[in-house]
Scaffold this motif. Structure first.
Motif, PDB file in Angstrom:
ATOM      1  N   ILE A  32      -1.626  -1.744 -10.613  1.00  0.00           N
ATOM      2  CA  ILE A  32      -0.771  -2.553  -9.747  1.00  0.00           C
ATOM      3  C   ILE A  32      -1.605  -3.711  -9.226  1.00  0.00           C
ATOM      4  N   ALA A  33      -1.067  -4.920  -9.338  1.00  0.00           N
ATOM      5  CA  ALA A  33      -1.768  -6.070  -8.775  1.00  0.00           C
ATOM      6  C   ALA A  33      -0.870  -6.719  -7.731  1.00  0.00           C
ATOM      7  N   TRP A  34      -1.427  -6.973  -6.556  1.00  0.00           N
ATOM      8  CA  TRP A  34      -0.685  -7.608  -5.456  1.00  0.00           C
ATOM      9  C   TRP A  34      -1.268  -8.983  -5.247  1.00  0.00           C
ATOM     10  N   GLU A  35      -0.475 -10.012  -5.414  1.00  0.00           N
ATOM     11  CA  GLU A  35      -0.942 -11.398  -5.310  1.00  0.00           C
ATOM     12  C   GLU A  35      -2.180 -11.609  -6.170  1.00  0.00           C
ATOM     13  N   GLY A  36      -2.180 -11.008  -7.331  1.00  0.00           N
ATOM     14  CA  GLY A  36      -3.273 -11.225  -8.270  1.00  0.00           C
ATOM     15  C   GLY A  36      -4.440 -10.274  -8.124  1.00  0.00           C
ATOM     16  N   ALA A  37      -4.548  -9.552  -7.011  1.00  0.00           N
ATOM     17  CA  ALA A  37      -5.697  -8.662  -6.819  1.00  0.00           C
ATOM     18  C   ALA A  37      -5.293  -7.216  -7.085  1.00  0.00           C
ATOM     19  N   PRO A  38      -6.102  -6.465  -7.840  1.00  0.00           N
ATOM     20  CA  PRO A  38      -5.756  -5.064  -8.111  1.00  0.00           C
ATOM     21  C   PRO A  38      -5.764  -4.247  -6.824  1.00  0.00           C
ATOM     22  N   VAL A  39      -4.755  -3.412  -6.656  1.00  0.00           N
ATOM     23  CA  VAL A  39      -4.685  -2.571  -5.459  1.00  0.00           C
ATOM     24  C   VAL A  39      -4.319  -1.155  -5.863  1.00  0.00           C
ATOM     25  N   GLU A  40      -4.638  -0.229  -4.946  1.00  0.00           N
ATOM     26  CA  GLU A  40      -4.169   1.131  -5.116  1.00  0.00           C
ATOM     27  C   GLU A  40      -3.368   1.452  -3.863  1.00  0.00           C
ATOM     28  N   ILE A  41      -2.114   1.817  -4.039  1.00  0.00           N
ATOM     29  CA  ILE A  41      -1.257   2.055  -2.878  1.00  0.00           C
ATOM     30  C   ILE A  41      -1.220   3.554  -2.619  1.00  0.00           C
ATOM     31  N   ALA A  42      -1.990   3.978  -1.614  1.00  0.00           N
ATOM     32  CA  ALA A  42      -2.189   5.413  -1.411  1.00  0.00           C
ATOM     33  C   ALA A  42      -0.994   6.064  -0.733  1.00  0.00           C
ATOM     34  N   ASP A  43      -0.358   5.360   0.188  1.00  0.00           N
ATOM     35  CA  ASP A  43       0.771   5.944   0.914  1.00  0.00           C
ATOM     36  C   ASP A  43       1.642   4.809   1.467  1.00  0.00           C
ATOM     37  N   PRO A  44       2.814   5.132   2.003  1.00  0.00           N
ATOM     38  CA  PRO A  44       3.720   4.077   2.493  1.00  0.00           C
ATOM     39  C   PRO A  44       3.074   3.184   3.559  1.00  0.00           C
ATOM     40  N   ASN A  45       2.160   3.731   4.356  1.00  0.00           N
ATOM     41  CA  ASN A  45       1.479   2.887   5.346  1.00  0.00           C
ATOM     42  C   ASN A  45       0.692   1.779   4.666  1.00  0.00           C
ATOM     43  N   ALA A  46       0.020   2.163   3.583  1.00  0.00           N
ATOM     44  CA  ALA A  46      -0.750   1.165   2.841  1.00  0.00           C
ATOM     45  C   ALA A  46       0.195   0.111   2.270  1.00  0.00           C
ATOM     46  N   ALA A  47       1.358   0.571   1.781  1.00  0.00           N
ATOM     47  CA  ALA A  47       2.334  -0.370   1.222  1.00  0.00           C
ATOM     48  C   ALA A  47       2.795  -1.336   2.303  1.00  0.00           C
ATOM     49  N   ARG A  48       3.060  -0.816   3.505  1.00  0.00           N
ATOM     50  CA  ARG A  48       3.533  -1.688   4.583  1.00  0.00           C
ATOM     51  C   ARG A  48       2.453  -2.675   4.990  1.00  0.00           C
ATOM     52  N   ARG A  49       1.182  -2.217   4.987  1.00  0.00           N
ATOM     53  CA  ARG A  49       0.099  -3.141   5.352  1.00  0.00           C
ATOM     54  C   ARG A  49       0.008  -4.294   4.367  1.00  0.00           C
ATOM     55  N   LEU A  50       0.296  -4.002   3.069  1.00  0.00           N
ATOM     56  CA  LEU A  50       0.280  -5.076   2.076  1.00  0.00           C
ATOM     57  C   LEU A  50       1.423  -6.054   2.324  1.00  0.00           C
ATOM     58  N   GLY A  51       2.517  -5.566   2.895  1.00  0.00           N
ATOM     59  CA  GLY A  51       3.691  -6.414   3.089  1.00  0.00           C
ATOM     60  C   GLY A  51       4.872  -5.974   2.258  1.00  0.00           C
ATOM     61  N   VAL A  52       4.926  -4.680   1.905  1.00  0.00           N
ATOM     62  CA  VAL A  52       6.072  -4.159   1.173  1.00  0.00           C
ATOM     63  C   VAL A  52       6.991  -3.461   2.172  1.00  0.00           C
TER      64      VAL A  52
END
Lengths: 363, 515
Positions: B66-86
């Motif tokens: 998964i890449a977010w704004e071009g940078a590879p990320v690992e989304i561990a849990d919904p909190n992490a997703a929300r911090r990214l802006g999802v």
């Protein structure tokens, strides 16, 4: 590496029947350790527990004798459990059945009336049913949970029996022992095998196996019972009355426990005493689940439980072990069964630990 | 717009997720540009939910990046997703009925803000996006559409850069759906990307600029919904040509087979909807469609018609002229009424029973029991007939109910209920969550039954379906039923207004009762 439980896509059918065997093996291992800790030779003790009782005709007859109340109570309990009606008060219905049938024996015995035994048996059944009707009423009228009411009524019934044998029904010639007088000969169940204590009650118990199977598997009533248990909303949708099923299940299991009760006192005991059951009504719950709530399975599990009772007595006599050993083994059986039942819906998998998972995830 | 040519907001490559026996997602790649409204299209079980859960950090993929704004990320849990802006608005809301809107939102945010401060921010957001939300109201007073707006506000408060909407319009009236689209378009203009999950093709055509189509866990195609036809997209989804249903010519007016007169019934559930003064007549050979947003009394009306709840008087419900209001489900079936319930497993069928026994569940009064014993041979024949006639995909009559897919289970239930030739058939959401092929077969079966002279009452949230098959349409709103109108004399707009609670003059305002 770590162990983890993973949900199976669907329940494993083989585990439904493998689980009681795992439980039996687990209990044997557990009890062997217990014997060793108590300073007895485990092999000799297991021999007394499981083999010695089966070596004589008398032992086999005693096995049938002990299996009779277990089988009757457990099949009634199992039918109820299929509808999620949890009658755990079979011990109480057993006791009331014994009191009602025993009362008939004390009142009318000794006249050589042909109708005495049938009336005693019917009184026993009616007593058990009446005792189970109380929780049925409370559940259908006030939504009171039958686990509580049936259990609490068990203690009431035991107090009632105690009152009767200490008070109004006490044998005047009994040297003040809390017991009734011996039933007359015409109030005793006929023996099946001469010289043993195996009585006609075992025939009722064995007959309940095919009858229970037919009820659950082939009749509309059994289908309704299973539907109410498996999917209450589907039962409502189909137009099956839950209250009716609650009544049927409690009356049926109460009646069978009552029959077991009168057979016990009109069989080997021949009188009422303060303690007429070594916990048959409770052990029957384990028997029912060990037999997978299936009458044929229950035939085998009741034989196993009867063997435990017999072997437990043997251990008391020849190894001076307390009766509590029997209860401990029963407890282990249930414990291992519940643990092994997890494997019906889950499987155990070895998984790499978390850190390793992170590393392989990017491979 | 050159924004589209920039680094994608989110890029998935090679996402794979396997559950025990099924491959839920297989090598899925897609990318969403900043400000893009991207549709994720597919039938039930195509893998949409799994993919979305992976993006939102609920489920971890077995493989893929998964890449977010071009940078590879690992989304561990919904909190992490929300911090990214999802941000994500689920199909089923998680709101506490007894709390106010602001209190509910505060719970979800877990921030140190006071309720008063939060209330100001909620009002600001609501004003900016034209979302009608009152922070001080209790949630149990709110309609489903209002609740959804609360969930959206909750997401917007965290200034998301990707908003995921899971089947958002299934609970909305057409007008509410239009309002939602305006909000999503405004978000898109501000640069927020939207991942829009649906199987309603007309919506996707109206809203989305790019669509990724999934089938059986794989990406089977991408298209621009503004250019592709609905037909093309549907065929991509099901992987074959689209069958169609045909309605036989309507009969002349038949005799009444189901009459409901002034039925008023208090709900027996807290926060349920009371039925108020409901009257209608269903005639032989007719299909009456009952439209409405879920939670406006559908469940209660169906329970009152099926007999699971009794009416106050016998005369309130007549089946074939017989006063049946006080009869239970079994007695009403004896009057030749059948019922396809909303829930399949657990109500319409028993998950652990084989199909052979599930066939018996409601037809036991039709000669399948003699002397208390089940005639298994006849039941087995009946079950086999259903499987053949409705093309149910199952391993045979001994297959457990739980082993069937939702669509096949529904076809089996429909077959069972129609198989006894009922005079009245009640059908609750008959094609909800069913794949397109099965949905068409089911609609065809309902129309054939009506053509053969039975009365059919269909409760559905799918307006397109009701307009396709019904002779008359009535709307249930706030526990009141509008007067049935001939389908060709009404319009989606008119029905939509009624769904929103605007009854004709004289009927009075419909208010969903709270306590």
């Amino acid at each position: 590496m770590r162990l983890s439980l993973e949900a199976r896509a669907k329940p494993a059918r083989i585990m439904v029947w493998a689980s009681p065997l795992i439980a039996a093996v687990g209990s044997i291992i557990g009890v062997s350790i217990l014997f060793a800790v108590l300073g007895r030779d485990p092999l000799a003790a297991l021999n007394i527990l499981f083999v010695a009782p089966l070596e004589t005709i008398d032992g086999l007859a005693e096995l049938g004798l002990k299996a009779t109340p277990l089988l009757l109570c457990a099949i009634g309990i199992a039918v109820g459990c299929r509808a999620e009606v949890w009658n755990i008060g079979a011990e109480g219905q057993f006791t009331i059945g014994a009191i009602c049938g025993g009362g008939v024996a004390l009142a009318f015995g000794g006249n050589d009336s042909w109708w005495l035994l049938p009336v005693m048996l019917l009184a026993g059944i009616a007593g058990g049913m009446a005792w189970a009707a109380i929780p049925a009423f409370l559940k259908t009228r006030f939504n009171a949970h039958e686990i509580l009411t049936t259990l609490m009524l068990t203690y009431v019934s035991i107090q009632l029996l105690g009152y009767l044998v200490h008070g109004p029904w006490k044998d005047p010639q009994g040297y003040s022992f809390p017991q009734t007088r011996q039933f007359e000969a015409d109030a005793l169940l006929p023996m099946l095998i001469e010289g043993t204590r195996l009585h006609i009650g075992v025939v009722f118990a064995l007959a309940s196996v095919p009858l229970g199977s037919i009820l659950l598997g082939r009749t509309m009533l059994g289908f309704q019972i299973r539907t109410v248990g498996a999917a209450p909303a589907a039962a409502r949708y189909a137009g099956f009355s839950r209250n009716r099923i609650v009544w049927v299940c409690l009356l049926l299991s109460g009646g069978m426990a009552g029959l077991a009760g009168i057979c016990e006192v009109a069989g080997p005991d021949g009188q009422l005493t303060p303690v007429i059951s070594p916990g048959y009504g409770f052990a029957a719950i384990i028997v029912a689940f060990l037999g997978r709530l299936n009458p044929i399975g229950i035939l085998f599990s009741s034989a196993l439980m009867a063997l435990l009772y017999l072997g437990g007595e043997g251990l008391q006599v020849s190894m001076q072990l307390p009766i509590a050993v029997t209860g401990t083994i029963q407890g282990m059986l249930l414990f291992f069964l519940l643990a092994a039942d997890v494997l019906i819906n889950y499987r155990v998998r070895l998984k790499p630990s978390r850190a390793a998972a992170g590393a392989t995830g990017h491979a | 717009m050159d924004a589209r040519s920039l680094t994608p907001r989110l890029r998935l490559s090679g996402i794979t997720k396997r559950y025990a026996a099924t491959l839920a997602n297989s090598d899925i790649s897609l990318s969403i540009a900043p400000g893009e409204i991207h549709a994720l299209l597919g039938e039930n079980g195509a893998g949409k939910s799994t993919l979305v859960k992976i993006i939102y950090g609920v489920v971890r993929p077995d493989a893929g990046a998964i890449a977010w704004e071009g940078a590879p990320v690992e989304i561990a849990d919904p909190n992490a997703a929300r911090r990214l802006g999802v941000g994500m608005v689920f199909q089923h809301f998680s709101l506490f009925e007894s709390l106010t809107v602001a209190e509910n939102i505060a719970l979800g945010l877990g921030a140190s803000e006071t309720i008063a401060e939060l209330t100001v921010r909620i009002e600001e957001i609501a004003r900016r996006y034209g979302l009608a939300v009152e922070p001080t109201r209790h949630v149990h007073h709110l309609s489903v559409g209002e609740r959804q707006r609360v969930e959206i506000v909750r997401c917007l408060l965290q200034s998301p850069r990707l908003l995921i909407m899971d089947e958002p319009t299934s609970v909305l009236t057409p007008q509410e759906a239009e309002g939602l689209f305006d909000v999503l378009r405004r978000l898109s203009d501000e640069g927020c990307s939207v991942l829009y999950i649906s199987h309603k093709l007309e919506e996707i055509k109206a809203l989305c600029e790019h669509a990724t189509v999934l089938r059986a866990g794989r990406v089977v195609g991408e298209c621009d919904p503004r250019v592709s036809t609905e037909q093309q997209m549907a065929e991509l989804m099901i992987g074959g040509a689209l069958p169609t249903a045909h309605r036989a010519a309507p009969l002349r007016e038949g005799r009444p087979c189901l009459e409901v007169a002034r039925l008023t019934l208090m709900s027996d559930e807290p926060f349920g909807t009371h039925l108020r003064d409901i009257s209608f007549t269903l005639r032989d050979g007719e299909i009456l469609g009952i439209a409405g947003v879920a939670g406006n009394g559908q469940k209660e009306l169906l329970a009152a018609l099926s007999g699971e709840r009794r009416a106050p008087t016998a005369e309130a419900v007549r089946i074939g002229g017989v006063a049946a209001g006080l009869l239970g489900p079994a007695a009403r079936r004896r009057l030749h009424q059948s019922f396809i319930p909303e829930e399949r497993l657990g109500r319409g069928a028993v998950a652990e029973f084989p199909l052979r026994e599930n066939a018996l569940l409601t037809v036991y009064q039709a000669g399948f029991v003699r002397g208390g014993l089940i005639r298994f041979a006849s039941v087995a024949r009946y079950a086999r007939d259903i499987i053949t006639r409705f093309n149910v995909k199952a391993a045979g009559i001994d297959a457990a109910g739980s082993s069937l897919s939702g669509g096949n289970m529904q076809k089996f239930i429909v077959g069972r209920e129609i198989g006894t030739n009922p005079r009245v058939l009640l059908a609750a959401h008959p094609t909800w969550g069913v794949d397109i092929g099965a949905a068409i077969a089911i609609r065809q079966a309902l129309m054939d039954l009506a053509a053969a002279g039975s009365g059919v009452l269909v409760v559905s949230e799918d307006l397109a379906e009701l307009f396709e098959i019904s002779d008359y349409i009535a709307v249930l709103s706030g526990g009141r039923l509008s007067a049935p109108k001939r389908t060709h004399e009404t319009t989606v707009e008119e029905v939509g207004l009624l769904m929103g609670g605007k009854m004709e003059a004289g009927a009075g305002p419909a208010v969903a009762d709270a306590a």
